[in-house]
Design a protein around this motif. Structure first.
Motif, short mmCIF file in Angstrom:
data_model
loop_
_atom_site.label_atom_id
_atom_site.label_comp_id
_atom_site.label_asym_id
_atom_site.label_seq_id
_atom_site.Cartn_x
_atom_site.Cartn_y
_atom_site.Cartn_z
N ARG A 67 -39.48 -3.73 -26.29
CA ARG A 67 -39.56 -2.80 -25.18
C ARG A 67 -38.55 -3.20 -24.09
O ARG A 67 -37.94 -4.27 -24.15
CB ARG A 67 -40.98 -2.79 -24.60
N MET A 68 -38.38 -2.35 -23.10
CA MET A 68 -37.44 -2.62 -22.01
C MET A 68 -38.16 -3.32 -20.86
O MET A 68 -39.27 -2.94 -20.49
CB MET A 68 -36.82 -1.30 -21.51
N VAL A 69 -37.52 -4.35 -20.32
CA VAL A 69 -38.08 -5.07 -19.16
C VAL A 69 -37.59 -4.39 -17.88
O VAL A 69 -36.38 -4.35 -17.62
CB VAL A 69 -37.65 -6.55 -19.17
N LEU A 70 -38.51 -3.85 -17.11
CA LEU A 70 -38.15 -3.26 -15.82
C LEU A 70 -38.14 -4.30 -14.71
O LEU A 70 -37.28 -4.30 -13.84
CB LEU A 70 -39.13 -2.13 -15.45
N HIS A 71 -39.14 -5.20 -14.73
CA HIS A 71 -39.25 -6.24 -13.71
C HIS A 71 -39.75 -7.53 -14.36
O HIS A 71 -40.54 -7.49 -15.30
CB HIS A 71 -40.24 -5.83 -12.60
N ALA A 72 -39.29 -8.65 -13.84
CA ALA A 72 -39.80 -9.96 -14.25
C ALA A 72 -39.90 -10.80 -12.98
O ALA A 72 -38.92 -11.40 -12.54
CB ALA A 72 -38.87 -10.62 -15.27
N GLN A 73 -41.08 -10.79 -12.38
CA GLN A 73 -41.26 -11.40 -11.07
C GLN A 73 -42.29 -12.54 -11.12
O GLN A 73 -43.30 -12.43 -11.81
CB GLN A 73 -41.72 -10.33 -10.06
N PRO A 74 -42.04 -13.63 -10.38
CA PRO A 74 -42.98 -14.74 -10.35
C PRO A 74 -44.29 -14.34 -9.71
O PRO A 74 -44.32 -13.73 -8.65
CB PRO A 74 -42.26 -15.81 -9.52
N ALA A 75 -45.41 -14.67 -10.39
CA ALA A 75 -46.73 -14.33 -9.87
C ALA A 75 -47.34 -15.51 -9.11
O ALA A 75 -47.74 -15.37 -7.96
CB ALA A 75 -47.66 -13.89 -10.99
N HIS A 76 -47.43 -16.68 -9.74
CA HIS A 76 -47.90 -17.88 -9.03
C HIS A 76 -47.55 -19.15 -9.79
O HIS A 76 -47.26 -19.12 -10.98
CB HIS A 76 -49.40 -17.79 -8.74
N TYR A 77 -47.59 -20.27 -9.06
CA TYR A 77 -47.24 -21.57 -9.62
C TYR A 77 -48.48 -22.32 -10.08
O TYR A 77 -49.59 -22.08 -9.59
CB TYR A 77 -46.52 -22.43 -8.58
#
Length: 439
Positions: A138-148
Motif C-alpha cells: 500500500r502507499m504510505v501517506l504519513h509516518a509520524q512518531p507516536a511516542h518513545y
C-alpha cells in the motif's frame, strides 16, 4: 451575539496583515469539491484569502471514477477561490478521504548501552524506523512518531539526557491504496496544479476542529462525508489510529428517497431542511411539503403524502434515525476496535457535512454512551460564514496542516540530518514538540 462572535466579526473588519506565505488546498469529496487559499501573516496569524466550492463530479466514495469530470471540477473550484483571493496558486495540498485509509504502528528499538541519550540518538532512531515501515503493497501517506519507550517502559515524553540500555519509538503509519491516490494526484495535475502533498482527511480535520488539549489528552474524531465516514483516535498530539467506513450522509438521503418514493434532490432537501436525528412529540402533527417552494408538482406524490404532497415530519425523522442508527453501530465498532469505548473512551467530535444534520450530536451521544460535540473550523479571519461549518473543516485543516508541516520520519536523511527545508536543530526541536506520550 456572544463575546466570541463579536470578536470574530471585529477581526474580519480589520485590515489584512502582510502575508508572507500562501497555502492552497483542495478537498475532493463525493458531494462537493472545495478549494481554499490561506495566507500566513508575519506574526503567524492564518488568514483566509479566498475559498469556494462546487458540486462534485467524477468522484464516488472518495475514488476518481471519471478523470475528465473530476479535473474540470477541481480546476473550476480553484479558479473561483483564486478570484475571491485576488491571487493565484501553482500548487496545492489535497485531502484523501477514500482510498481505503487505514493505519498501523511500527515499532523500532536501538541499543544505547547505558549511556546518556543525546539528540543524535533520536535522529538515529527515527532514521532506523524508516526501514521498519512495512506498507504491504500500500502507499504510505504519513509516518509520524507516536511516542518513545525507554528500556521497554512507556511514558517518556523526551528521553534526551536520560540513561538507558535501549531506546524505542512507535511510529504511526497512515496507509492508502496506491492507485486511487495516484488518480487523485493526476486529476489535480491535469488541472495544471502541482501537488505539495496528500493528507489523510482525518489528520487535516483534526487540525481544524480539535484543540491542542484534546489532541494531547485523547479524543475520537468522526468525519462524516457524503459516502465515506472516517473514524480516528488522537492522543499525545498525534493521530494514533483510524478506520474508514464506506457509508455516509448520502446513505440517509437514499433511504429517504427509497422510503418515500421521491427523487434524490427532493430527499436531500427534506433531510437538510426538515430532517432531524431527534424525535419530538409534535412530529406526528407537523406536515412538511415534499416539494420545494419554487418546485412545480410533477409525477406521483410521495408515498403516504396528503393531497398537497405533504408528509408527517415523524415519517421523515423515523427514516433518518433508522439509517443513522445503522451508521452509528459501524462507528461504534470502529471505536471499539481502536480501544476507544466504555471507560477507556472520551470526547467524540463529529465533523464533515453529515455532522450538520440537526440533532446528530445528541443522537450519537446517547447511542455511543460518550460525550459528543460538533467540530467546525476555527474563527479564522476572512473565513466566509458559509464555509465556517463542519462540512468545510477538512478544507481549512489542510491549510493549517500545511503551515505546521508536521515531522515525518521519511524527511530525515541517512546522515541523520534534517531535510533541506530545515537547518541546525530545527527538526529535532519539532520532533521533541510533536512526540508526546499517549496516556
Amino acid at each position: 451575539m456572544s463575546a466570541r462572535d463579536e470578536r470574530a466579526v471585529m477581526a474580519t473588519q480589520l485590515p489584512l496583515p502582510r502575508v508572507t506565505r500562501v497555502f492552497g488546498a483542495v478537498n475532493i469529496g463525493s458531494f462537493r469539491v472545495s478549494a481554499m487559499i490561506m495566507g500566513q501573516a508575519e506574526d503567524g496569524e492564518m488568514v483566509v484569502l479566498g475559498s469556494s466550492h462546487r458540486k462534485s463530479e467524477g468522484i464516488k466514495r472518495g475514488y476518481v471514477t471519471d478523470m475528465r469530470l473530476a479535473t474540470h471540477a477541481i480546476r473550476n473550484a480553484v479558479e473561483k477561490a483564486e478570484a475571491n483571493a485576488n491571487t493565484s496558486v501553482s500548487s496545492v495540498w489535497i485531502g484523501c478521504a477514500g482510498a481505503g485509509l487505514s493505519s498501523k504502528i511500527a515499532s523500532v528499538e536501538i541499543a544505547i548501552g547505558g549511556r546518556r541519550i543525546d539528540e543524535d540518538d533520536l535522529e538515529h532512531l527515527l532514521y532506523a524506523a524508516r526501514d521498519h515501515i512495512q506498507p504491504d503493497g500500500r502507499m504510505v501517506l504519513h509516518a509520524q512518531p507516536a511516542h518513545y519507550t525507554l528500556d521497554g517502559a512507556h511514558g517518556i515524553a523526551n528521553p534526551t539526557g536520560l540513561h538507558a540500555e535501549s531506546l524505542g519509538v512507535d511510529i504511526h503509519v497512515t496507509l492508502a491504496e496506491g492507485a486511487p491516490v495516484r488518480n487523485l494526484i493526476e486529476a489535480v495535475q491535469s488541472a495544471h496544479l502541482d501537488v505539495e502533498g496528500v493528507v489523510a482527511s482525518p489528520l487535516a480535520a483534526a487540525y481544524a476542529c480539535l484543540s491542542a488539549e484534546e489532541r494531547e489528552l485523547g479524543v475520537a474524531l468522526v468525519e462524516i462525508g457524503a459516502q465515506v465516514t472516517n473514524v480516528s483516535v488522537h492522543a499525545g498530539g498525534m493521530l494514533l489510529g483510524l478506520r474508514s467506513i464506506p457509508v455516509g450522509s448520502n446513505d440517509i438521503t437514499d433511504a429517504i428517497a427509497s422510503s418515500l418514493g421521491i427523487r434524490r434532490s427532493q430527499a436531500e432537501r427534506l433531510k437538510c431542511v426538515s430532517g432531524s436525528a431527534i424525535a419530538t412529540p409534535s412530529d406526528h402533527r407537523e406536515m412538511i411539503p415534499v416539494n420545494a417552494p419554487d418546485e412545480e408538482p410533477s409525477g406521483q406524490p410521495a408515498r403516504g403524502a396528503d393531497e398537497h404532497n405533504r408528509i408527517p415530519r415523524a415519517e421523515l425523522v423515523s427514516v433518518v434515525t433508522d439509517r443513522l442508527g445503522a451508521m452509528t453501530s459501524e462507528i461504534a465498532k470502529g471505536l471499539k476496535a481502536m480501544g476507544f469505548s466504555g471507560s477507556s473512551g472520551g470526547q467524540v467530535v463529529l465533523t464533515g457535512g453529515g455532522a450538520e444534520l440537526h440533532g446528530i450530536a445528541e443522537f450519537m451521544q446517547g447511542a455511543l454512551g460518550l460525550p459528543v460535540r460538533t467540530g467546525k473550523p476555527p474563527a479564522l479571519r476572512g473565513l466566509p460564514e458559509a464555509h465556517a461549518t463542519p462540512g468545510f473543516a477538512t478544507l481549512a485543516g489542510l491549510c493549517l496542516y500545511a503551515s505546521e508541516d508536521p515531522v515525518d520520519i521519511r524527511s530525515i536523511g541517512p546522515s541523520y540530518q534534517p531535510s533541506r527545508r530545515y537547518s541546525g536543530l530545527g527538526l529535532l526541536n519539532r520532533v521533541v514538540q510533536a512526540v508526546k506520550e499517549y496516556f
